[in-house]
Design a protein around this motif. Structure first.
Motif, mmCIF file in Angstrom:
data_model
loop_
_atom_site.group_PDB
_atom_site.id
_atom_site.type_symbol
_atom_site.label_atom_id
_atom_site.label_comp_id
_atom_site.label_asym_id
_atom_site.label_seq_id
_atom_site.Cartn_x
_atom_site.Cartn_y
_atom_site.Cartn_z
ATOM 1 N N GLY A 58 -17.153 25.370 -20.552
ATOM 2 C CA GLY A 58 -18.324 26.115 -20.955
ATOM 3 C C GLY A 58 -18.564 26.135 -22.449
ATOM 4 N N ASP A 59 -17.583 25.684 -23.239
ATOM 5 C CA ASP A 59 -17.795 25.643 -24.692
ATOM 6 C C ASP A 59 -18.858 24.608 -25.044
ATOM 7 N N GLN A 60 -19.729 24.968 -25.992
ATOM 8 C CA GLN A 60 -20.634 23.981 -26.560
ATOM 9 C C GLN A 60 -19.923 23.321 -27.737
ATOM 10 N N VAL A 61 -19.955 21.980 -27.732
ATOM 11 C CA VAL A 61 -19.148 21.250 -28.709
ATOM 12 C C VAL A 61 -19.967 20.177 -29.417
ATOM 13 N N ILE A 62 -19.435 19.727 -30.560
ATOM 14 C CA ILE A 62 -19.973 18.571 -31.284
ATOM 15 C C ILE A 62 -19.032 17.405 -30.980
ATOM 16 N N VAL A 63 -19.597 16.268 -30.519
ATOM 17 C CA VAL A 63 -18.768 15.135 -30.140
ATOM 18 C C VAL A 63 -19.137 13.903 -30.960
ATOM 19 N N THR A 64 -18.142 13.255 -31.536
ATOM 20 C CA THR A 64 -18.333 11.972 -32.211
ATOM 21 C C THR A 64 -18.074 10.860 -31.207
ATOM 22 N N ARG A 65 -19.014 9.929 -31.130
ATOM 23 C CA ARG A 65 -18.864 8.816 -30.189
ATOM 24 C C ARG A 65 -18.732 7.489 -30.928
ATOM 25 N N GLY A 66 -18.179 6.509 -30.207
ATOM 26 C CA GLY A 66 -17.985 5.196 -30.792
ATOM 27 C C GLY A 66 -16.661 5.124 -31.509
ATOM 28 N N SER A 67 -16.423 4.027 -32.211
ATOM 29 C CA SER A 67 -15.096 3.779 -32.760
ATOM 30 C C SER A 67 -14.716 4.759 -33.852
ATOM 31 N N ALA A 68 -15.681 5.497 -34.415
ATOM 32 C CA ALA A 68 -15.337 6.507 -35.411
ATOM 33 C C ALA A 68 -14.470 7.606 -34.818
ATOM 34 N N ALA A 69 -14.514 7.783 -33.499
ATOM 35 C CA ALA A 69 -13.655 8.781 -32.856
ATOM 36 C C ALA A 69 -12.184 8.493 -33.138
ATOM 37 N N ALA A 70 -11.860 7.236 -33.302
ATOM 38 C CA ALA A 70 -10.473 6.836 -33.541
ATOM 39 C C ALA A 70 -10.014 7.134 -34.963
ATOM 40 N N ASN A 71 -10.940 7.557 -35.821
ATOM 41 C CA ASN A 71 -10.556 7.901 -37.191
ATOM 42 C C ASN A 71 -9.740 9.183 -37.259
ATOM 43 N N MET A 72 -9.591 9.876 -36.131
ATOM 44 C CA MET A 72 -8.840 11.134 -36.128
ATOM 45 C C MET A 72 -7.369 10.924 -36.424
ATOM 46 N N SER A 73 -6.898 9.708 -36.181
ATOM 47 C CA SER A 73 -5.457 9.562 -36.113
ATOM 48 C C SER A 73 -4.861 8.861 -37.322
ATOM 49 N N GLY A 74 -5.592 8.859 -38.417
ATOM 50 C CA GLY A 74 -5.039 8.259 -39.619
ATOM 51 C C GLY A 74 -4.924 6.754 -39.492
ATOM 52 N N ASP A 75 -3.803 6.197 -39.901
ATOM 53 C CA ASP A 75 -3.674 4.751 -39.972
ATOM 54 C C ASP A 75 -3.646 4.080 -38.603
ATOM 55 N N THR A 76 -3.013 4.723 -37.620
ATOM 56 C CA THR A 76 -2.942 4.131 -36.295
ATOM 57 C C THR A 76 -4.206 4.447 -35.526
ATOM 58 N N LYS A 77 -5.004 3.452 -35.254
ATOM 59 C CA LYS A 77 -6.238 3.668 -34.523
ATOM 60 C C LYS A 77 -5.966 3.560 -33.016
ATOM 61 N N LEU A 78 -6.385 4.603 -32.276
ATOM 62 C CA LEU A 78 -6.213 4.598 -30.823
ATOM 63 C C LEU A 78 -7.463 4.040 -30.135
ATOM 64 N N PRO A 79 -7.302 3.518 -28.916
ATOM 65 C CA PRO A 79 -8.472 3.011 -28.185
ATOM 66 C C PRO A 79 -9.238 4.144 -27.490
ATOM 67 N N ILE A 80 -9.879 4.996 -28.270
ATOM 68 C CA ILE A 80 -10.715 6.067 -27.717
ATOM 69 C C ILE A 80 -12.089 5.979 -28.371
ATOM 70 N N ASP A 81 -13.131 6.388 -27.645
ATOM 71 C CA ASP A 81 -14.493 6.261 -28.182
ATOM 72 C C ASP A 81 -15.282 7.571 -28.151
ATOM 73 N N ALA A 82 -14.603 8.698 -27.950
ATOM 74 C CA ALA A 82 -15.297 9.991 -27.999
ATOM 75 C C ALA A 82 -14.286 11.073 -28.323
ATOM 76 N N LEU A 83 -14.635 11.943 -29.289
ATOM 77 C CA LEU A 83 -13.729 12.976 -29.783
ATOM 78 C C LEU A 83 -14.521 14.256 -30.049
ATOM 79 N N ILE A 84 -14.017 15.371 -29.508
ATOM 80 C CA ILE A 84 -14.621 16.662 -29.839
ATOM 81 C C ILE A 84 -14.215 17.008 -31.264
ATOM 82 N N ILE A 85 -15.210 17.150 -32.172
ATOM 83 C CA ILE A 85 -14.859 17.426 -33.567
ATOM 84 C C ILE A 85 -15.138 18.872 -33.960
ATOM 85 N N GLY A 86 -15.889 19.611 -33.111
ATOM 86 C CA GLY A 86 -16.149 21.002 -33.450
ATOM 87 C C GLY A 86 -16.577 21.809 -32.233
ATOM 88 N N ILE A 87 -16.252 23.113 -32.256
ATOM 89 C CA ILE A 87 -16.723 24.035 -31.220
ATOM 90 C C ILE A 87 -17.834 24.862 -31.849
#
Lengths: 93, 93, 93, 93, 93
Positions: C52-81
């Motif tokens: 039920g939370d409303q969130v801000i989601v980053t899509r595409g390869s920028a989602a993988a920028n969450m993890s510093g140097d090691t880029k994971l194969p993910i394409d969507a990340l919740i960046i804010g509630i």
């Protein structure tokens, strides 16, 4: 890449740093026969495209590969001005 | 890049690290004549865009190129505030 | 980025290496007024979003920028509630 | 990746540097049964695809991964020429 | 990421270098309730997905993050085989 036609200019004095001096053009994406294919978008031009030119446009972060090591925050780049297109209207069968 | 108009703000206290302090704005993407072109999305602003401003927005991972070596998890960035647009209504023919 | 609401969980025991331990949530993308805007997708959450939370989601390869140097194969990340949204219903005119 | 059929050639003498010598083909994206799925686009070919070939195309900035360390500004690459497709028409149920 | 079902195989002998040995599967993207959501696409599988499996797929250049330092020209990767999905049908309200 997408085929499109240059349909306009965009001017913006206030810009992100590093983007000063770049030329921004409106592109109408098109089918090979020039039927419009979706909403116009804005692309960077470095090869001298002008109004009415049919162009090849790279979209997404690959557009930033134009600038070598320093990647700019741009997502569309005109990479070629089209001389001619040769389409198989039978769709290759 | 996409042309759009700033239509709102978004506030989020709980955020991914590294995103503290960034300003998030709602953008309505538009055709050159300001007809809406799809669903509003959220973009980061660093150049002082305000309500009603027409802006140029970079989408996708190229938006993260704004921050030099450290890439942030953002996918939309306002890169310019539009002064004027010049469209060839005959579509370049 | 896209605004959406958390509508579900996804469990997958068999995964690509490096993705063990990540939380995967279903997101319904939405217009600012919460009207659905397209098909639900799956995003990684690291900031404790819940149903039920409303969130801000980053899509595409920028989602993988969450993890510093090691880029994971993910394409969507919740960046804010989202705490609140302020929309100009006159669309800035 | 997308399945498509090669339907044409594009010639462009004036191009971004680094793109000289590349072959650009028009691709009609398709459903597995060859029904068209959206507007044709332009892809780079390095493996000898020809008119009527069914191909696998990588889109987006991953297309630029073909070239090792130097990333080119291209967003679509033919990565395979399809020998055969085996589809479960019951959709896996 | 997108939820989908594995519906087929694709074979291509002639391929870009570095892609030999990879398994390519057709994926039908789906809503959480398994209604189809757009055209099938092709994804790389390294975790042993089979016909009828419901899977999580990463799309775009983040798919190439699977391979460590050497980025391959692929834009879709199966990252998980779904055990179960838990959807709030009231959409979180």
């Amino acid at each position: 890449m997408q085929k499109g036609t240059v349909i306009g200019n965009v001017w913006a004095t206030r810009k992100e740093d590093d983007l000063q001096g770049l030329k921004f053009l409106f592109i109408q994406p098109e089918y090979p026969d020039r039927t419009p294919a979706g909403a116009p978008f804005i692309a960077v031009d470095r090869i001298g495209a002008g109004f009415g030119d049919q162009v090849i446009v790279t979209r997404g972060s690959a557009a930033a590969n134009m600038s070598g090591d320093t990647k700019l925050p741009i997502d569309a780049l005109i990479i070629g001005i089209i001389d001619s297109v040769d389409i198989d209207t039978k769709r290759g069968e």
